[in-house]
Design an enzyme around this catalytic site. Structure first.
Site, PDB file in Angstrom:
ATOM      1  N   SER A  89     117.574 108.419   9.655  1.00 44.18           N
ATOM      2  CA  SER A  89     116.749 108.438  10.861  1.00 44.18           C
ATOM      3  C   SER A  89     117.569 107.943  12.045  1.00 44.18           C
ATOM      4  CB  SER A  89     115.527 107.542  10.661  1.00 44.18           C
ATOM      5  OG  SER A  89     114.829 107.408  11.879  1.00 44.18           O
ATOM      6  N   GLY A  90     117.406 108.582  13.205  1.00 50.43           N
ATOM      7  CA  GLY A  90     118.199 108.215  14.375  1.00 50.43           C
ATOM      8  C   GLY A  90     117.873 106.845  14.951  1.00 50.43           C
ATOM      9  N   ASN A 133     112.992  98.605   3.429  1.00 49.66           N
ATOM     10  CA  ASN A 133     112.800  98.301   4.846  1.00 49.66           C
ATOM     11  C   ASN A 133     112.097  96.976   5.083  1.00 49.66           C
ATOM     12  OD1 ASN A 133     110.943 100.316   3.583  1.00 49.66           O
ATOM     13  ND2 ASN A 133     109.651  99.708   5.310  1.00 49.66           N
ATOM     14  N   CYS A 152      96.833  91.713   8.353  1.00 52.88           N
ATOM     15  CA  CYS A 152      96.371  91.717   9.736  1.00 52.88           C
ATOM     16  C   CYS A 152      97.275  92.516  10.653  1.00 52.88           C
ATOM     17  CB  CYS A 152      96.284  90.289  10.258  1.00 52.88           C
ATOM     18  SG  CYS A 152      94.958  89.402   9.477  1.00 52.88           S
TER      19      CYS A 152
HETATM   20  C1  PLP Z   1     112.958 103.230   4.606  1.00 55.14           C
HETATM   21  C2  PLP Z   1     112.351 104.082   5.671  1.00 55.14           C
HETATM   22  N1  PLP Z   1     112.109 105.390   5.428  1.00 55.14           N
HETATM   23  C3  PLP Z   1     111.578 106.196   6.355  1.00 55.14           C
HETATM   24  C4  PLP Z   1     111.254 105.734   7.608  1.00 55.14           C
HETATM   25  C5  PLP Z   1     110.647 106.674   8.608  1.00 55.14           C
HETATM   26  O1  PLP Z   1     111.577 107.083   9.568  1.00 55.14           O
HETATM   27  P1  PLP Z   1     111.082 107.707  10.961  1.00 55.14           P
HETATM   28  O2  PLP Z   1     110.475 106.602  11.726  1.00 55.14           O
HETATM   29  O3  PLP Z   1     112.330 108.240  11.593  1.00 55.14           O
HETATM   30  O4  PLP Z   1     110.125 108.800  10.636  1.00 55.14           O
HETATM   31  C6  PLP Z   1     111.490 104.385   7.915  1.00 55.14           C
HETATM   32  C7  PLP Z   1     111.135 103.828   9.240  1.00 55.14           C
HETATM   33  O5  PLP Z   1     110.090 103.238   9.430  1.00 55.14           O
HETATM   34  C8  PLP Z   1     112.047 103.546   6.922  1.00 55.14           C
HETATM   35  O6  PLP Z   1     112.274 102.256   7.164  1.00 55.14           O
END
Ligand code: PLP
Lengths: 128, 386
Positions: free
Chosen positions: B200-201, B152, B326
């Protein structure tokens, strides 16, 4: 980031940026691993701070506190300057977010270092 | 002032088509899917349709392999803790990587307190996991391997199919967090060979607070939430019908648009990265240039702290994010950039810009126009060299 208008104003238009030529005192605080490095330069005449400037690598709070302290300290005696606290700097900016109060609020520390540096040089004119 | 949203890895706007589906199940067909009457019937139908839409996007054979959850975090927790507790008599060892999302790392950390052992394999300077290291980390009592499909922060795409094959050879369950990959990459659970996969939606133009876990038929895990018999006893609680219907619609939309989204975002991303590299000295591109999410640009600008850069960009109407200490609550630089071996002053200088389907080339050109000015303004007050 919940910064006050005053913080943003100093961040967008910082006062007294840059390295000073032949400063009377230099204070350096922070380190790269914590994400903030502050350098404060002062010029001293008749026991008063007549001029101050800064260079800062850091977040909005770090830049704004550096900027405002260069204004706060101008014209103050060294004793008055030493009495400036990090909390007072934050108050002058209308406050800082809680997380920033302890990490990026170092300007008064840098000022103390600069004054100590000045005094060291006064005691031993040959010291670098 | 012009406002440009370049933080789609944080969250995306809900697509109007999704919003209208959500609206329908809030205002008109608001029944409880457990009810006998026609209102319940409408809700049940919505769940079936959404399950098919999610299954369709990821190539699941059977819609019953989809469990709806409250989002990516819960899907990761359910997969990891569910697999751990179900298999605890077989073994208590889990393999993951240092670059995972906190939803994975902290779920593993929680299991540690219950006597499970966690091995975090490292990542290279581009954020890649080496499949051989995963193979070496597997022990006799390993019960689960969990490696994300795409990172991410830096957008690095992991060799998940290869790692899944290694896990299968060792008869170990394999889970992947595909929260960032879905809707951008081809995600096919059969081709990837995964046992569990998190979605995730809100990362795919759906609502926040809704997600799904793909659970391959025959894979047994232990439910982490107890109550009614919802989701085949895997996740108790009245289904979030409106949110789930929205997630389904978002998945259908992702399937329709996948090709367009990928090529569109790669074009914008490369235009931005090339332009920034040309105009800014001392710019580092973080992550892999080739094995990279289509929408992710992550750069470190030597001598410029990340949060200061975000404030500067925000003042020009541009929304981005950073791995700087930060910008985190813990005041530590991003664990992903640290795991990649990046020096702290560069980790604190990172800026992430992530594109979405609605961004345009004009957006990129505007960023390229204002970015260098912000950099030179901040560098003029920085004590660090670049
Ligand atoms: C790689 C990854 N896993 C899990 C999540 C968590 O998802 P959610 O915000 O739907 O709980 C995120 C989002 O921040 C993500 O980028």
């Amino acid at each position: 980031m919940e910064y006050t208008d005053k913080v943003m104003e100093h961040f967008m238009n910082p006062r007294n940026i840059g390295e000073m030529e032949n400063p009377d005192g230099v204070g350096k605080v922070g380190n790269p691993s914590c994400g903030d490095i502050m350098e404060l330069f002062i010029r001293v005449e008749d026991d008063r701070v007549t001029e101050a400037s800064f260079r800062t690598f850091g977040c909005g709070a770090a830049i704004a506190t550096s900027s405002i302290i260069t204004e706060m300290v101008k014209g103050k005696t060294l004793q008055q300057a030493l009495e400036i606290t990090n909390m007072q700097v934050a108050e002058q900016l209308g406050g800082l977010p809680d997380t920033k109060l302890h990490c990026s609020n170092l300007a008064a520390d840098a000022l103390k270092e600069a004054i100590e540096d000045y005094r060291r040089k006064q005691d031993d004119p040959n010291a670098e | 002032m012009r406002r440009i949203y370049l933080d789609h890895s944080a969250t995306t706007p809900v697509h109007p088509r999704v919003a209208s589906v959500v609206n329908r199940y809030m205002l008109a067909d608001y029944g409880n899917a457990s009810s006998v009457h026609s209102f319940g019937e409408a809700a049940r139908k919505a769940l079936i349709r959404a399950r098919e839409q999610v299954a369709g996007l990821i190539g699941a054979e059977d819609r019953e392999e989809i469990i709806f959850t409250s989002g990516g975090t819960e899907s990761d927790n359910l997969a990891i803790k569910g697999a751990a507790w179900y298999n605890r008599k077989k073994g208590k060892h889990i393999v993951t990587s240092a670059g995972e999302h906190h939803a994975v790392l902290h779920a593993c950390k929680a299991l540690k307190r219950h006597g499970f052992r966690i091995t975090e394999v490292g990542v290279d300077s581009e954020g890649r996991v080496d499949p051989d290291e995963v193979a070496d980390a597997i022990e006799d009592d390993t019960i689960l391997v969990t490696i994300m499909m795409a990172n991410n922060e830096v957008g690095t795409v992991q060799p998940v199919a290869e790692i899944a094959e290694i896990a299968r050879r060792h008869e170990v369950l394999f889970h992947t967090d595909a929260v960032q990959a879905v809707g951008q990459l081809d995600v096919n659970v059969s081709e990837l060979g995964v046992d569990m996969l998190s979605i995730s939606g809100h990362k795919i133009y759906g609502p926040k607070g809704v997600g799904a876990l793909y659970l391959r038929k025959g894979t047994r895990i232990r439910s982490q939430q107890h109550g009614g018999h919802h989701e085949r006893n895997m996740r108790a609680g009245t289904e979030n019908v409106a949110g789930i219907a929205g997630l389904g619609e978002a998945c259908a939309l992702a399937e329709e648009e996948l090709k367009f989204r990928r090529s569109h975002m790669i074009r914008l991303r490369d235009r931005l990265l090339d332009g920034l590299q040309e105009s800014i000295e001392g710019l580092h591109i973080n992550g892999s240039r080739d094995e990279r999410l289509p929408n992710n640009a992550n750069v470190s600008i030597a001598g410029v702290e990340g949060e200061a850069m975000l404030l500067g960009l925000n003042a020009e109407g541009i929304a981005a994010s950073s791995g700087s200490a930060c910008t985190s609550e813990t005041l530590e630089a991003s664990h992903v950039l640290s795991a990649m071996g990046m020096k702290p002053e560069l980790a604190h200088a990172s800026v992430r810009l992530t594109f979405g389907r609605e961004n345009t080339e004009e957006d990129v050109d505007y960023v390229l126009q204002v970015f260098p000015g912000i950099v030179s303004r901040l560098r003029s007050m920085s004590p660090l060299d670049y």
